[in-house]
Design a protein around this motif. Structure first.
Motif, PDB file in Angstrom:
ATOM      1  N   ILE A  70       0.842  -1.202   0.000  1.00  0.00           N
ATOM      2  CA  ILE A  70       0.000   0.000   0.000  1.00  0.00           C
ATOM      3  C   ILE A  70       0.876   1.251   0.000  1.00  0.00           C
ATOM      4  O   ILE A  70       0.633   2.203  -0.741  1.00  0.00           O
ATOM      5  CB  ILE A  70      -0.949  -0.018   1.210  1.00  0.00           C
ATOM      6  N   SER A  71       1.911   1.233   0.845  1.00  0.00           N
ATOM      7  CA  SER A  71       2.819   2.379   0.888  1.00  0.00           C
ATOM      8  C   SER A  71       3.662   2.454  -0.385  1.00  0.00           C
ATOM      9  O   SER A  71       3.966   3.542  -0.879  1.00  0.00           O
ATOM     10  CB  SER A  71       3.728   2.278   2.117  1.00  0.00           C
ATOM     11  N   LEU A  72       4.013   1.298  -0.928  1.00  0.00           N
ATOM     12  CA  LEU A  72       4.774   1.266  -2.173  1.00  0.00           C
ATOM     13  C   LEU A  72       3.984   1.909  -3.311  1.00  0.00           C
ATOM     14  O   LEU A  72       4.536   2.636  -4.140  1.00  0.00           O
ATOM     15  CB  LEU A  72       5.132  -0.179  -2.527  1.00  0.00           C
ATOM     16  N   ASP A  73       2.666   1.672  -3.334  1.00  0.00           N
ATOM     17  CA  ASP A  73       1.814   2.199  -4.403  1.00  0.00           C
ATOM     18  C   ASP A  73       1.375   3.643  -4.172  1.00  0.00           C
ATOM     19  O   ASP A  73       0.787   4.260  -5.064  1.00  0.00           O
ATOM     20  CB  ASP A  73       0.560   1.328  -4.547  1.00  0.00           C
ATOM     21  N   GLY A 208       2.169   8.568   0.855  1.00  0.00           N
ATOM     22  CA  GLY A 208       0.772   8.428   1.234  1.00  0.00           C
ATOM     23  C   GLY A 208       0.450   9.380   2.372  1.00  0.00           C
ATOM     24  O   GLY A 208       0.791  10.561   2.327  1.00  0.00           O
ATOM     25  N   PRO A 209      -0.165   8.888   3.448  1.00  0.00           N
ATOM     26  CA  PRO A 209      -0.509   9.762   4.573  1.00  0.00           C
ATOM     27  C   PRO A 209       0.660  10.023   5.526  1.00  0.00           C
ATOM     28  O   PRO A 209       0.529  10.813   6.457  1.00  0.00           O
ATOM     29  CB  PRO A 209      -1.612   8.977   5.285  1.00  0.00           C
ATOM     30  N   LEU A 210       1.801   9.382   5.295  1.00  0.00           N
ATOM     31  CA  LEU A 210       2.939   9.483   6.208  1.00  0.00           C
ATOM     32  C   LEU A 210       3.847  10.637   5.801  1.00  0.00           C
ATOM     33  O   LEU A 210       4.059  10.892   4.614  1.00  0.00           O
ATOM     34  CB  LEU A 210       3.738   8.180   6.216  1.00  0.00           C
ATOM     35  N   LEU A 239      -0.446   2.891   7.645  1.00  0.00           N
ATOM     36  CA  LEU A 239      -0.225   2.904   6.202  1.00  0.00           C
ATOM     37  C   LEU A 239      -1.514   3.142   5.427  1.00  0.00           C
ATOM     38  O   LEU A 239      -1.490   3.494   4.254  1.00  0.00           O
ATOM     39  CB  LEU A 239       0.387   1.566   5.755  1.00  0.00           C
ATOM     40  N   LEU A 240      -2.656   2.931   6.108  1.00  0.00           N
ATOM     41  CA  LEU A 240      -3.969   3.052   5.478  1.00  0.00           C
ATOM     42  C   LEU A 240      -4.770   4.206   6.076  1.00  0.00           C
ATOM     43  O   LEU A 240      -5.998   4.256   5.942  1.00  0.00           O
ATOM     44  CB  LEU A 240      -4.788   1.765   5.667  1.00  0.00           C
ATOM     45  N   ALA A 241      -4.099   5.118   6.749  1.00  0.00           N
ATOM     46  CA  ALA A 241      -4.785   6.129   7.560  1.00  0.00           C
ATOM     47  C   ALA A 241      -5.723   7.025   6.758  1.00  0.00           C
ATOM     48  O   ALA A 241      -6.662   7.597   7.318  1.00  0.00           O
ATOM     49  CB  ALA A 241      -3.759   6.986   8.302  1.00  0.00           C
ATOM     50  N   ASP A 242      -5.500   7.153   5.462  1.00  0.00           N
ATOM     51  CA  ASP A 242      -6.364   8.017   4.652  1.00  0.00           C
ATOM     52  C   ASP A 242      -7.481   7.241   3.954  1.00  0.00           C
ATOM     53  O   ASP A 242      -8.177   7.793   3.100  1.00  0.00           O
ATOM     54  CB  ASP A 242      -5.532   8.799   3.626  1.00  0.00           C
ATOM     55  N   TRP A 243      -7.690   5.970   4.323  1.00  0.00           N
ATOM     56  CA  TRP A 243      -8.777   5.166   3.763  1.00  0.00           C
ATOM     57  C   TRP A 243     -10.004   5.257   4.663  1.00  0.00           C
ATOM     58  O   TRP A 243      -9.881   5.421   5.881  1.00  0.00           O
ATOM     59  CB  TRP A 243      -8.356   3.702   3.657  1.00  0.00           C
TER      60      TRP A 243
END
Length: 316
Positions: A70-73, A208-210, A239-243
């Motif tokens: 997820i972070s890679l993408d 991403g969100p990081l 890693l998914l915080a913006d989902w």
């Protein structure tokens, strides 16, 4: 006979570490150093940073490794320093000079050149990259003096902000899609200005969100006690915080972890993060299609418990 060094026992570690990668160290070397410090059984990074780049390198431990892709993408953000007037064999300061040209530009010229690359563009990956061709990294061919044909790839430059500079040194802030080579972007901006350019410094500031907020260096980690290091780990779901978030009751959570689809009143969504009834009981990732919650990546019950225990340790 020389005695063997005693083996350091490994342990289950779960979470995400925001490492500020130092200059000159490969992403894998940085990962291995951090893994040893944590005595972690399992760890992985979320996409490489060149040795000459610094900044945000999220490292995943234990259960969090399931979500490293997820972070890679995710979109990335960088600050980059361009040296105008000189091109190099590698597109950065590590290479040999190729051509020198006169520089006669101002801030408006640089900003206008940057604006030409905003949006979807086709970018040819550089020879000095880790992309594979016939099982061999492109940089290996480059070091052997072999040039191989590369296909252009569609990337997106969301934003380029001019941060400042003078004459032949300019700093830009770039927000872009995954797979963007900033050194290639620097070369292209130089050509748009008619004087050429190469990259002299690169720092990743977002993934991403990081962001760089809360990052830690390897030196700082080495000076910490083990509980202090554990306290630096973020939850796997960071890693998914913006989902969008979906929360399930006990019964539905158990079925979801078994891979069973669940009905719910929610609009279609390509990506959601799923939790059980406990506030931080992260279960995995999913998508919503036609009112059904369909799992993408699931944690095992053991991993869910491990994450909850890691959160408890971090708060005590």
């Amino acid at each position: 006979m020389q005695s063997q060094r005693p083996r350091i026992p490994k342990r289950a570690v779960h979470g995400v570490l925001l490492l500020d990668k130092p200059l000159g160290l490969s992403s894998n070397d940085a990962l291995q150093k951090a893994k040893r410090l944590f005595r972690a059984e399992k760890a992985g990074h979320t996409g490489t940073l060149d040795p000459l780049a610094t900044g945000l390198l999220p490292l995943c431990f234990g259960a969090a490794t399931k979500f490293s892709q997820i972070s890679l993408d995710a979109d990335k953000r960088y600050t980059a320093t361009l040296k105008l007037g000189v091109t190099t064999t590698t597109g950065d300061a590590e290479g040999e000079p190729l051509k020198a040209r006169t520089v006669n530009v101002n801030a408006e010229d640089v900003a206008a050149a940057c604006a030409k690359f905003i949006g979807p563009i086709d970018q040819v990956p550089p020879m000095h990259s880790a992309l594979k061709r016939d099982g061999k990294a492109l940089y290996e061919y480059a070091r052997a003096g072999i040039e191989v044909e590369r296909e252009a790839r569609r990337i997106t430059i969301h934003e380029i902000q001019l941060m400042g500079g003078l004459h032949d040194q300019w700093m830009i802030d770039v927000r872009c899609s995954k797979g963007t080579y900033i050194r290639t972007l620097a070369e292209d901006i130089g050509e748009a200005l008619g004087c050429g350019a190469h990259l002299t410094a690169l720092r990743r500031t977002g993934s991403g969100p990081l962001t760089l907020d809360g990052t830690v260096t390897l030196e700082q980690l080495a000076d910490m006690t083990e509980p202090q290091r554990d306290g630096m780990l973020r939850d796997a779901d960071s890693l998914l915080a913006d989902w969008p978030c979906v929360r399930l009751n006990d019964e539905d959570a158990g079925r979801f972890l078994s891979g069973v689809r669940r009905r719910l009143d929610m609009a279609d969504a390509p990506n959601v993060r799923v939790y059980g009834p406990q506030p931080k009981a992260f279960l995995g990732s999913a998508h919503v299609t036609a009112g059904e919650l369909i799992s993408n990546r699931l944690l095992s019950p053991v991993e869910v418990q491990g994450l909850l225990q890691a959160q408890e340790r971090a708060t005590t």
